[in-house]
Each structure stands twice: as C-alpha cells, then as structure tokens.
Design an enzyme around this catalytic site. Structure first.
Site, PDB file in Angstrom:
ATOM      1  N   ARG A 231      -8.711 -27.139  39.201  1.00 48.42           N
ATOM      2  CA  ARG A 231     -10.151 -27.041  38.949  1.00 48.42           C
ATOM      3  C   ARG A 231     -10.385 -25.948  37.917  1.00 48.42           C
ATOM      4  NH1 ARG A 231     -11.087 -31.306  40.572  1.00 48.42           N
ATOM      5  NH2 ARG A 231     -12.489 -31.969  42.230  1.00 48.42           N
ATOM      6  N   HIS A 279     -10.859 -33.657  31.940  1.00 48.01           N
ATOM      7  CA  HIS A 279     -10.861 -33.776  33.406  1.00 48.01           C
ATOM      8  C   HIS A 279     -10.573 -35.222  33.841  1.00 48.01           C
ATOM      9  CE1 HIS A 279     -12.642 -32.211  37.444  1.00 48.01           C
ATOM     10  NE2 HIS A 279     -11.722 -33.145  37.653  1.00 48.01           N
TER      11      HIS A 279
HETATM   12  P1  NDP Z   1      -4.206 -30.904  49.165  1.00 52.45           P
HETATM   13  O1  NDP Z   1      -5.291 -30.407  50.057  1.00 52.45           O
HETATM   14  O2  NDP Z   1      -3.320 -31.988  49.659  1.00 52.45           O
HETATM   15  O3  NDP Z   1      -3.250 -29.680  48.732  1.00 52.45           O
HETATM   16  C1  NDP Z   1      -3.745 -28.420  48.416  1.00 52.45           C
HETATM   17  C2  NDP Z   1      -2.561 -27.468  48.307  1.00 52.45           C
HETATM   18  O4  NDP Z   1      -3.043 -26.203  47.867  1.00 52.45           O
HETATM   19  C3  NDP Z   1      -1.848 -27.236  49.646  1.00 52.45           C
HETATM   20  O5  NDP Z   1      -0.462 -27.180  49.456  1.00 52.45           O
HETATM   21  C4  NDP Z   1      -2.378 -25.871  50.091  1.00 52.45           C
HETATM   22  O6  NDP Z   1      -1.484 -25.138  50.913  1.00 52.45           O
HETATM   23  C5  NDP Z   1      -2.538 -25.198  48.745  1.00 52.45           C
HETATM   24  N1  NDP Z   1      -3.497 -24.094  48.830  1.00 52.45           N
HETATM   25  C6  NDP Z   1      -4.812 -24.145  49.081  1.00 52.45           C
HETATM   26  N2  NDP Z   1      -5.351 -22.923  49.097  1.00 52.45           N
HETATM   27  C7  NDP Z   1      -4.335 -22.065  48.848  1.00 52.45           C
HETATM   28  C8  NDP Z   1      -4.248 -20.651  48.743  1.00 52.45           C
HETATM   29  N3  NDP Z   1      -5.321 -19.870  48.886  1.00 52.45           N
HETATM   30  N4  NDP Z   1      -3.046 -20.120  48.484  1.00 52.45           N
HETATM   31  C9  NDP Z   1      -1.947 -20.888  48.347  1.00 52.45           C
HETATM   32  N5  NDP Z   1      -1.965 -22.256  48.428  1.00 52.45           N
HETATM   33  C10 NDP Z   1      -3.150 -22.815  48.683  1.00 52.45           C
HETATM   34  O7  NDP Z   1      -4.915 -31.326  47.818  1.00 52.45           O
HETATM   35  P2  NDP Z   1      -4.432 -32.402  46.713  1.00 52.45           P
HETATM   36  O8  NDP Z   1      -3.010 -32.132  46.388  1.00 52.45           O
HETATM   37  O9  NDP Z   1      -4.809 -33.768  47.125  1.00 52.45           O
HETATM   38  O10 NDP Z   1      -5.387 -32.016  45.497  1.00 52.45           O
HETATM   39  C11 NDP Z   1      -5.369 -30.710  44.952  1.00 52.45           C
HETATM   40  C12 NDP Z   1      -6.521 -30.507  43.989  1.00 52.45           C
HETATM   41  O11 NDP Z   1      -6.302 -31.231  42.798  1.00 52.45           O
HETATM   42  C13 NDP Z   1      -7.891 -31.015  44.460  1.00 52.45           C
HETATM   43  O12 NDP Z   1      -8.508 -30.127  45.359  1.00 52.45           O
HETATM   44  C14 NDP Z   1      -8.651 -31.107  43.152  1.00 52.45           C
HETATM   45  O13 NDP Z   1      -9.284 -29.867  42.873  1.00 52.45           O
HETATM   46  C15 NDP Z   1      -7.550 -31.353  42.123  1.00 52.45           C
HETATM   47  N6  NDP Z   1      -7.646 -32.692  41.532  1.00 52.45           N
HETATM   48  C16 NDP Z   1      -7.838 -32.767  40.174  1.00 52.45           C
HETATM   49  C17 NDP Z   1      -7.899 -33.991  39.564  1.00 52.45           C
HETATM   50  C18 NDP Z   1      -8.023 -34.096  38.089  1.00 52.45           C
HETATM   51  O14 NDP Z   1      -8.202 -35.190  37.576  1.00 52.45           O
HETATM   52  N7  NDP Z   1      -7.909 -32.991  37.361  1.00 52.45           N
HETATM   53  C19 NDP Z   1      -7.775 -35.248  40.334  1.00 52.45           C
HETATM   54  C20 NDP Z   1      -7.574 -35.044  41.733  1.00 52.45           C
HETATM   55  C21 NDP Z   1      -7.509 -33.803  42.308  1.00 52.45           C
HETATM   56  P3  NDP Z   1      -1.055 -25.673  52.372  1.00 52.45           P
HETATM   57  O15 NDP Z   1      -0.190 -26.887  52.129  1.00 52.45           O
HETATM   58  O16 NDP Z   1      -0.281 -24.551  52.966  1.00 52.45           O
HETATM   59  O17 NDP Z   1      -2.327 -26.010  53.093  1.00 52.45           O
HETATM   60  C1  OXD Z   2     -10.903 -35.220  42.050  1.00 52.89           C
HETATM   61  C2  OXD Z   2     -11.115 -35.149  40.596  1.00 52.89           C
HETATM   62  O1  OXD Z   2     -11.105 -34.230  42.735  1.00 52.89           O
HETATM   63  O2  OXD Z   2     -11.167 -36.213  39.946  1.00 52.89           O
HETATM   64  O3  OXD Z   2     -10.514 -36.312  42.526  1.00 52.89           O
HETATM   65  O4  OXD Z   2     -11.193 -34.065  40.044  1.00 52.89           O
END
Ligand code: NDP
Ligand code: OXD
Length: 316
Positions: A231, A279
């Site tokens: 993000r 994005h």
């Molecule tokens: P998940 O919820 O599956 O994974 C999030 C990961 O981040 C987990 O491993 C979590 O740790 C880790 N995490 C969260 N907070 C912290 C922290 N404070 N310190 C360390 N690690 C942390 O999410 P997704 O993988 O499905 O998606 C991730 C992000 O990708 C979404 O939230 C979105 O913002 C972004 N995204 C962007 C897109 C784009 O087109 N650019 C498309 C889709 C998503 P733990 O495993 O220990 O809980």
């Molecule tokens: C999502 C994105 O969060 O597209 O899926 O950013």
C-alpha cells in the site's frame, strides 16, 4: 430476500453489477447511491472506499465484503458496523501478484532498465556484472497469502529468499524473520526488498530512509532495490527519492503511492531507475469477485462460517 448492496467509489460499478446479475439473477441487488431502496433490506455490502457513515446506515447489515484483498479503505470509518469483514483471497489474484513480483525482481536482477536505455541509444553492450540468482538475496515483507506464494516462486528460480511477518513462519527453503526484533537481521539479508504488507497503524510509513539504509548494498547485485505492491501509505515518497539520490537504493518498482493517482509532476515518472505501475499489480476479476462474494453469502445463509474474515484488532 436479503439485499446485496454495491457501494463502490472510484470505479464504474457496472462491470461488477453485470457479473452479480449473471451469476445470481434472483438476488436483490442494490447500488449506491442510485438504487439503495429501503435501507433495512440491505443485509450484505460489497464495498470499496464507501463514504464514512454509509455502512452504518443499514440496520440489518450482516457482513461487509471488501472489493479487494486489503481492507484499509474501511479503516477510516469510525462508525463501521461491528459485523464480519471478508477480504478477497482468490487464486487468480495470487498468481497475478506472483507474476508482478517475479517480473519486478527479474527487471532489477537482470539490469533491464539499463538495457532499455542502451536500446534507445542503439548500444550493443553486455553489462558484465550479472550475478546468478543463487547469489542474490530477496526479502519479502509480509508472508501472507500473497507474500508466501511470491516467496516460493522466487525460491524456485534459485534466489535466496527471506520473509518478515508478525509471527514466525517455519518454511522450507525460506528464512523466516518476525516482529520488531527480527527486522534488522531481515533487512541485512535483503538486497531486493519486496513489500506485501497490509496498511495498518503498525505499518504506516515503514518504508522510510532509516529502514532503506539497513538493506544489503554490498551483495551480489551491488546495490539495493525496493519493490512495493502493498500500500502507498507504507512508503515515504521523499525518503525513496532521497535514497535513490544518495545511492541507498539503486532502483525501485512502485505500484502504490500515498496519493493515487500519482501526480503528473511526480519525479518518479521520469526516473530511469524507477518502474511505476498504476496500482494494478494484482486485480481480482469482476467475475471472480462476484463468485467469491456469492459463495460467502451462500455459506452464511447455510449457517457455515465465513472465510477470510479480517481480524479487526490486527487490522488485516
Ligand atoms: P495477508 O493478510 O494474507 O498477509 C499479510 C502479511 O503481513 C502476514 O504475513 C502478516 O504477518 C504480515 N504483517 C502484517 N502486519 C505486520 C507487522 N506489523 N509486522 C510484520 N508483519 C506484518 O494479506 P495478503 O498477502 O493477502 O495481502 C497483503 C496486502 O497486499 C494487502 O493487504 C493489500 O494491501 C496488498 N495488495 C495489493 C494489491 C495491488 O494490486 N497492489 C493487490 C492485492 C493486495 P502474520 O502472517 O504473522 O499475520
Ligand atoms: C487489493 C488491491 O487490496 O487491489 O486487492 O489493492
């Protein structure tokens, strides 16, 4: 029948509407702001950037479906009803993010930006410092659904892969670091840093100059690179520009920005070391989104638990 509302801001809702109608013509579908009807009929809302207060105006709401994998677009609404929030987890979206990450890692690993410049200048010259993938360290911040799959794909290409998450993850072939205590060691093991963290209060502006200076610059790549598809709120644009200027970063791939769309006068557009995308690293298709929402509604109505429910205390 319980109505499903599409509350989608910033995009033309009609492509999602068409998919819902084709998959579930019997479903009472409402659209904000044009066709809300009686607010008490609305039991489900599929939302993206809905205005604060809107979702609280539906007294029968039972679940909120985020249009994306991230749910930070809901976080700014202090009146958000206390109902489950379901986020998108979709195999196609995961594959698309893996493609993006692998593409960007290879762009930097294979010095493609420099070859692009050479091509424009009609220069036929081998840039002779191409290391093997097995000598290059890639670190992935966020080892969730998307980060894990990307990590595995990079591992299969031979890269040395490390991951950083809140909780430790014992994964074959991937070095796991976790929490504040594991961050510095993780950064020191990352020449290419890939950020796939969610936007939460804990992750705001995490990609700042102090952090970037901890990346490994004296590795096989002879420079450090940043790839952010998490993000925009995670990154400090001015710090990334400063890091590019002073050599802390040799290049970057940025799919997200604190202010989107990226301003036409942003220096990122013209920096040859930076790859900008709008994005769209991974977007769920409208049909997959509609299938996912209808499947979850089906589960709820059959008395089964919803899947991929957001933990509100963690914020993701
Ligand atoms: P998940 O919820 O599956 O994974 C999030 C990961 O981040 C987990 O491993 C979590 O740790 C880790 N995490 C969260 N907070 C912290 C922290 N404070 N310190 C360390 N690690 C942390 O999410 P997704 O993988 O499905 O998606 C991730 C992000 O990708 C979404 O939230 C979105 O913002 C972004 N995204 C962007 C897109 C784009 O087109 N650019 C498309 C889709 C998503 P733990 O495993 O220990 O809980
Ligand atoms: C999502 C994105 O969060 O597209 O899926 O950013």
């Amino acid at each position: 029948m319980s109505a499903l509302l599409l509350a989608i801001v910033d995009y033309d809702f009609s492509k999602w509407e068409r998919c819902f109608i084709s998959l579930a013509p019997e479903r009472d579908l409402r659209v904000w702001p044009a066709r809300i009807g009686e607010p008490a009929d609305i039991r489900y809302a599929c939302a993206w950037n809905a205005p604060p207060g809107l979702l609280a105006s539906f007294p029968s709401l039972a679940a909120i479906f985020s249009l994306g994998a991230g749910v930070d677009h809901l976080a700014g609404d202090p009146t958000l009803p206390d109902v489950p929030i379901v986020r998108v987890v979709d195999p196609d979206l995961t594959v698309r993010m893996t493609e993006y990450v692998v593409l960007q890692v290879l762009m930097h690993h294979r010095r493609q930006r420099r070859y692009d410049i050479q091509q424009r200048e009609r220069v036929w010259r081998d840039i002779d410092n191409q290391p093997a993938a097995t000598d290059v360290k890639v670190g992935i911040m966020g080892l969730g659904v998307l980060g894990l799959r990307a990590a595995q794909a990079l591992r299969h290409l031979g890269f040395q892969v490390a991951g950083w998450s809140r909780s430790p993850k014992p994964l074959p072939g991937i070095a796991s670091f976790s929490g504040e205590g594991g961050l510095d060691a993780f950064l020191a093991a990352s020449e290419i840093l890939v950020c796939l963290l969610p936007s939460t209060p804990d992750t705001q502006a995490i990609l700042n100059l102090g952090l970037l200076r901890k990346l490994k610059r004296d590795g096989a790549l002879r420079g450090a690179y940043l790839i952010n598809a998490g993000r925009g709120a995670l990154q400090v644009d001015a710090d990334i520009l400063a890091a590019l200027d002073d050599g802390t970063l040799a290049g970057a791939s940025l799919d997200v920005f604190p202010a989107e769309p990226l301003a036409p006068d942003s220096p990122f557009w013209s920096d040859q070391r930076v790859i900008v995308t709008p994005h769209n690293a991974a977007t769920v298709t409208p049909m997959a989104l509609a299938r996912h929402v209808l499947r979850q509604i089906g589960r709820l109505e059959a008395g089964l638990p919803l899947e991929n429910v957001v933990d509100r205390t963690r914020g993701y």
